[in-house]
Scaffold this motif. Structure first.
Motif, PDB file in Angstrom:
ATOM      1  N   ALA A 204     -11.785   9.448 -14.451  1.00  0.00           N
ATOM      2  CA  ALA A 204     -12.320  10.741 -14.877  1.00  0.00           C
ATOM      3  C   ALA A 204     -11.239  11.818 -14.900  1.00  0.00           C
ATOM      4  N   ARG A 205     -10.335  11.785 -13.920  1.00  0.00           N
ATOM      5  CA  ARG A 205      -9.277  12.800 -13.852  1.00  0.00           C
ATOM      6  C   ARG A 205      -8.183  12.579 -14.891  1.00  0.00           C
ATOM      7  N   THR A 206      -7.859  11.316 -15.152  1.00  0.00           N
ATOM      8  CA  THR A 206      -6.781  11.024 -16.113  1.00  0.00           C
ATOM      9  C   THR A 206      -7.304  10.911 -17.538  1.00  0.00           C
ATOM     10  N   GLY A 207      -8.610  10.677 -17.694  1.00  0.00           N
ATOM     11  CA  GLY A 207      -9.191  10.590 -19.018  1.00  0.00           C
ATOM     12  C   GLY A 207      -9.112   9.229 -19.666  1.00  0.00           C
ATOM     13  N   SER A 208      -8.568   8.231 -18.961  1.00  0.00           N
ATOM     14  CA  SER A 208      -8.437   6.898 -19.544  1.00  0.00           C
ATOM     15  C   SER A 208      -8.283   5.862 -18.432  1.00  0.00           C
ATOM     16  N   PRO A 209      -8.842   4.647 -18.642  1.00  0.00           N
ATOM     17  CA  PRO A 209      -8.663   3.588 -17.643  1.00  0.00           C
ATOM     18  C   PRO A 209      -7.360   2.812 -17.806  1.00  0.00           C
ATOM     19  N   VAL A 210      -6.600   3.126 -18.843  1.00  0.00           N
ATOM     20  CA  VAL A 210      -5.401   2.342 -19.165  1.00  0.00           C
ATOM     21  C   VAL A 210      -4.360   2.429 -18.048  1.00  0.00           C
ATOM     22  N   GLY A 211      -4.060   3.647 -17.611  1.00  0.00           N
ATOM     23  CA  GLY A 211      -3.041   3.805 -16.578  1.00  0.00           C
ATOM     24  C   GLY A 211      -3.433   3.145 -15.282  1.00  0.00           C
ATOM     25  N   LEU A 212      -4.685   3.263 -14.912  1.00  0.00           N
ATOM     26  CA  LEU A 212      -5.156   2.667 -13.661  1.00  0.00           C
ATOM     27  C   LEU A 212      -5.100   1.138 -13.733  1.00  0.00           C
ATOM     28  N   GLY A 213      -5.604   0.568 -14.833  1.00  0.00           N
ATOM     29  CA  GLY A 213      -5.587  -0.885 -14.982  1.00  0.00           C
ATOM     30  C   GLY A 213      -4.179  -1.432 -14.978  1.00  0.00           C
ATOM     31  N   SER A 214      -3.264  -0.768 -15.681  1.00  0.00           N
ATOM     32  CA  SER A 214      -1.870  -1.205 -15.725  1.00  0.00           C
ATOM     33  C   SER A 214      -1.221  -1.121 -14.345  1.00  0.00           C
ATOM     34  N   ALA A 215      -1.500  -0.039 -13.611  1.00  0.00           N
ATOM     35  CA  ALA A 215      -0.939   0.113 -12.266  1.00  0.00           C
ATOM     36  C   ALA A 215      -1.473  -0.971 -11.331  1.00  0.00           C
ATOM     37  N   LEU A 216      -2.757  -1.290 -11.437  1.00  0.00           N
ATOM     38  CA  LEU A 216      -3.349  -2.341 -10.612  1.00  0.00           C
ATOM     39  C   LEU A 216      -2.640  -3.669 -10.820  1.00  0.00           C
ATOM     40  N   LEU A 217      -2.438  -4.029 -12.081  1.00  0.00           N
ATOM     41  CA  LEU A 217      -1.800  -5.312 -12.386  1.00  0.00           C
ATOM     42  C   LEU A 217      -0.356  -5.336 -11.894  1.00  0.00           C
ATOM     43  N   LYS A 218       0.353  -4.242 -12.043  1.00  0.00           N
ATOM     44  CA  LYS A 218       1.740  -4.182 -11.560  1.00  0.00           C
ATOM     45  C   LYS A 218       1.807  -4.326 -10.041  1.00  0.00           C
ATOM     46  N   LEU A 219       0.947  -3.624  -9.345  1.00  0.00           N
ATOM     47  CA  LEU A 219       0.985  -3.653  -7.889  1.00  0.00           C
ATOM     48  C   LEU A 219       0.589  -5.017  -7.343  1.00  0.00           C
ATOM     49  N   VAL A 220      -0.373  -5.664  -7.976  1.00  0.00           N
ATOM     50  CA  VAL A 220      -0.764  -6.998  -7.527  1.00  0.00           C
ATOM     51  C   VAL A 220       0.382  -7.983  -7.726  1.00  0.00           C
ATOM     52  N   ARG A 221       1.082  -7.881  -8.848  1.00  0.00           N
ATOM     53  CA  ARG A 221       2.217  -8.785  -9.100  1.00  0.00           C
ATOM     54  C   ARG A 221       3.343  -8.552  -8.100  1.00  0.00           C
ATOM     55  N   HIS A 222       3.539  -7.299  -7.683  1.00  0.00           N
ATOM     56  CA  HIS A 222       4.644  -6.982  -6.775  1.00  0.00           C
ATOM     57  C   HIS A 222       4.246  -7.051  -5.297  1.00  0.00           C
ATOM     58  N   LYS A 223       3.005  -7.453  -5.014  1.00  0.00           N
ATOM     59  CA  LYS A 223       2.540  -7.625  -3.640  1.00  0.00           C
ATOM     60  C   LYS A 223       2.860  -6.401  -2.788  1.00  0.00           C
ATOM     61  N   PRO A 224       2.116  -5.321  -2.956  1.00  0.00           N
ATOM     62  CA  PRO A 224       2.415  -4.083  -2.222  1.00  0.00           C
ATOM     63  C   PRO A 224       2.333  -4.254  -0.715  1.00  0.00           C
ATOM     64  N   TYR A 225       3.082  -3.422  -0.026  1.00  0.00           N
ATOM     65  CA  TYR A 225       3.161  -3.467   1.439  1.00  0.00           C
ATOM     66  C   TYR A 225       1.929  -2.799   2.034  1.00  0.00           C
ATOM     67  N   THR A 226       1.039  -3.576   2.625  1.00  0.00           N
ATOM     68  CA  THR A 226      -0.175  -3.001   3.222  1.00  0.00           C
ATOM     69  C   THR A 226      -0.471  -3.597   4.595  1.00  0.00           C
ATOM     70  N   ARG A 227       0.430  -4.368   5.159  1.00  0.00           N
ATOM     71  CA  ARG A 227       0.160  -5.033   6.436  1.00  0.00           C
ATOM     72  C   ARG A 227       0.324  -4.029   7.572  1.00  0.00           C
ATOM     73  N   MET A 228      -0.785  -3.417   7.938  1.00  0.00           N
ATOM     74  CA  MET A 228      -0.787  -2.421   9.000  1.00  0.00           C
ATOM     75  C   MET A 228      -1.974  -2.676   9.907  1.00  0.00           C
ATOM     76  N   PRO A 229      -1.778  -2.576  11.227  1.00  0.00           N
ATOM     77  CA  PRO A 229      -2.912  -2.738  12.144  1.00  0.00           C
ATOM     78  C   PRO A 229      -3.849  -1.541  12.127  1.00  0.00           C
ATOM     79  N   LEU A 230      -3.418  -0.453  11.486  1.00  0.00           N
ATOM     80  CA  LEU A 230      -4.220   0.762  11.426  1.00  0.00           C
ATOM     81  C   LEU A 230      -5.267   0.650  10.323  1.00  0.00           C
ATOM     82  N   CYS A 231      -6.491   1.078  10.621  1.00  0.00           N
ATOM     83  CA  CYS A 231      -7.546   1.116   9.605  1.00  0.00           C
ATOM     84  C   CYS A 231      -7.164   2.153   8.544  1.00  0.00           C
TER      85      CYS A 231
END
Length: 282
Positions: A204-231
């Motif tokens: 809604a803020r960006t006006g298009s799902p393209v940027g979000l979908g592309s970012a999702l696919l890039k981040l999944v391929r690059h295995k983002p750093y999320t291993r944290m014991p913190l919620c």
């Protein structure tokens, strides 16, 4: 959150688990301090077992209560210590010049944005009382402008809605009450629901799902750093198949299938606990 059945099961089990844990804490407090205001169902149940010559059952109930309460204390301590440790670890890595520039560009509260020098892609929101968005320089370099804005808007939703704090009760209950495995599924459903709502906000803020979908696919391929014991809530820390389908068809409701084995075990355990507590309340 998915179909009405999923929502009902999540509300039912989280509410029941919350009430049960409060009663356990009250019982522990009454046992230690003998405050009448803390007298709970568990104290009445314990007295009932002793009255009817069932000390073994009283011992089992005590063991379940104390292990759950101690697990809660340990988990809360881990969360607090992890938060302080992560803040100290991020402090020397902060890029305050970039924080200022990006906060101005996207009109974010300056104190709610942290950018760290890190090659791995980091995009998450952490903190309970005053949540902050954490991005890495590796993420900023990897994403195009449209993709970066989508990620920032996604995390902005988590930050403004205190999603890390809202996820905490389900997270803690799922860890403490391991004997109710359905709680892990409840926590998972709530996480996906929060991610879907954050995605919708970003679109809604960006006006298009393209940027979000592309970012999702890039981040999944690059295995983002999320291993944290913190919620915390992380941009790519949940299965993306549901989120991608939502981007393609926003009107489709995500279907969260009930895990039959976990549900059966949890209902059985809940029934046993209810049968133990009910006589003391009658």
């Amino acid at each position: 959150m998915g179909n009405p059945l999923s929502k009902s099961v999540v509300i039912l089990f989280l509410s029941a688990a919350g009430v049960l844990f409060v009663q356990m804490v009250m019982y522990a407090g009454f046992t230690l301090f003998r405050w009448e205001a803390l007298r709970s169902w568990f104290d009445m149940c314990n007295s009932w077992f002793m009255k009817w010559g069932l000390p073994f059952m009283a011992i089992l109930l005590d063991a379940l209560t104390w292990t759950t309460v101690m697990a809660g204390i340990i988990m809360l301590s881990i969360q607090l210590l992890s938060y302080l440790r992560i803040k100290r670890r991020f402090a020397p890595l902060r890029r305050k010049d970039q924080e200022q520039a990006i906060a101005q560009t996207y009109r974010l509260p300056r104190r709610r944005l942290v950018i760290i020098e890190q090659e791995q892609a980091v995009a998450l929101t952490m903190g309970f009382i005053r949540p902050v968005i954490v991005l890495s320089t590796g993420l900023i370099q990897m994403l195009e402008e449209q993709e970066l804005e989508a990620v920032i808007r996604h995390e902005e939703y988590h930050m403004r809605h205190y999603d890390a704090l809202r996820a905490m009760p389900a997270y803690l209950l799922s860890k403490m009450m391991w004997y109710l495995p359905i709680l892990r599924w409840c926590h998972h459903v709530l996480k996906i629901s929060a991610e879907v709502h954050a995605d919708q906000y970003a679109v809604a803020r960006t006006g298009s799902p393209v940027g979000l979908g592309s970012a999702l696919l890039k981040l999944v391929r690059h295995k983002p750093y999320t291993r944290m014991p913190l919620c915390h809530v992380s941009f790519a820390d949940t299965p993306i198949n549901i989120r991608i389908r939502q981007l393609i068809d926003p009107d489709e409701k995500p279907h969260m299938r009930l895990p039959l084995l976990s549900t059966a075990i949890s209902f059985s355990v809940a029934a046993v606990l209810a049968s133990l507590l009910l006589p003391a309340l009658l």
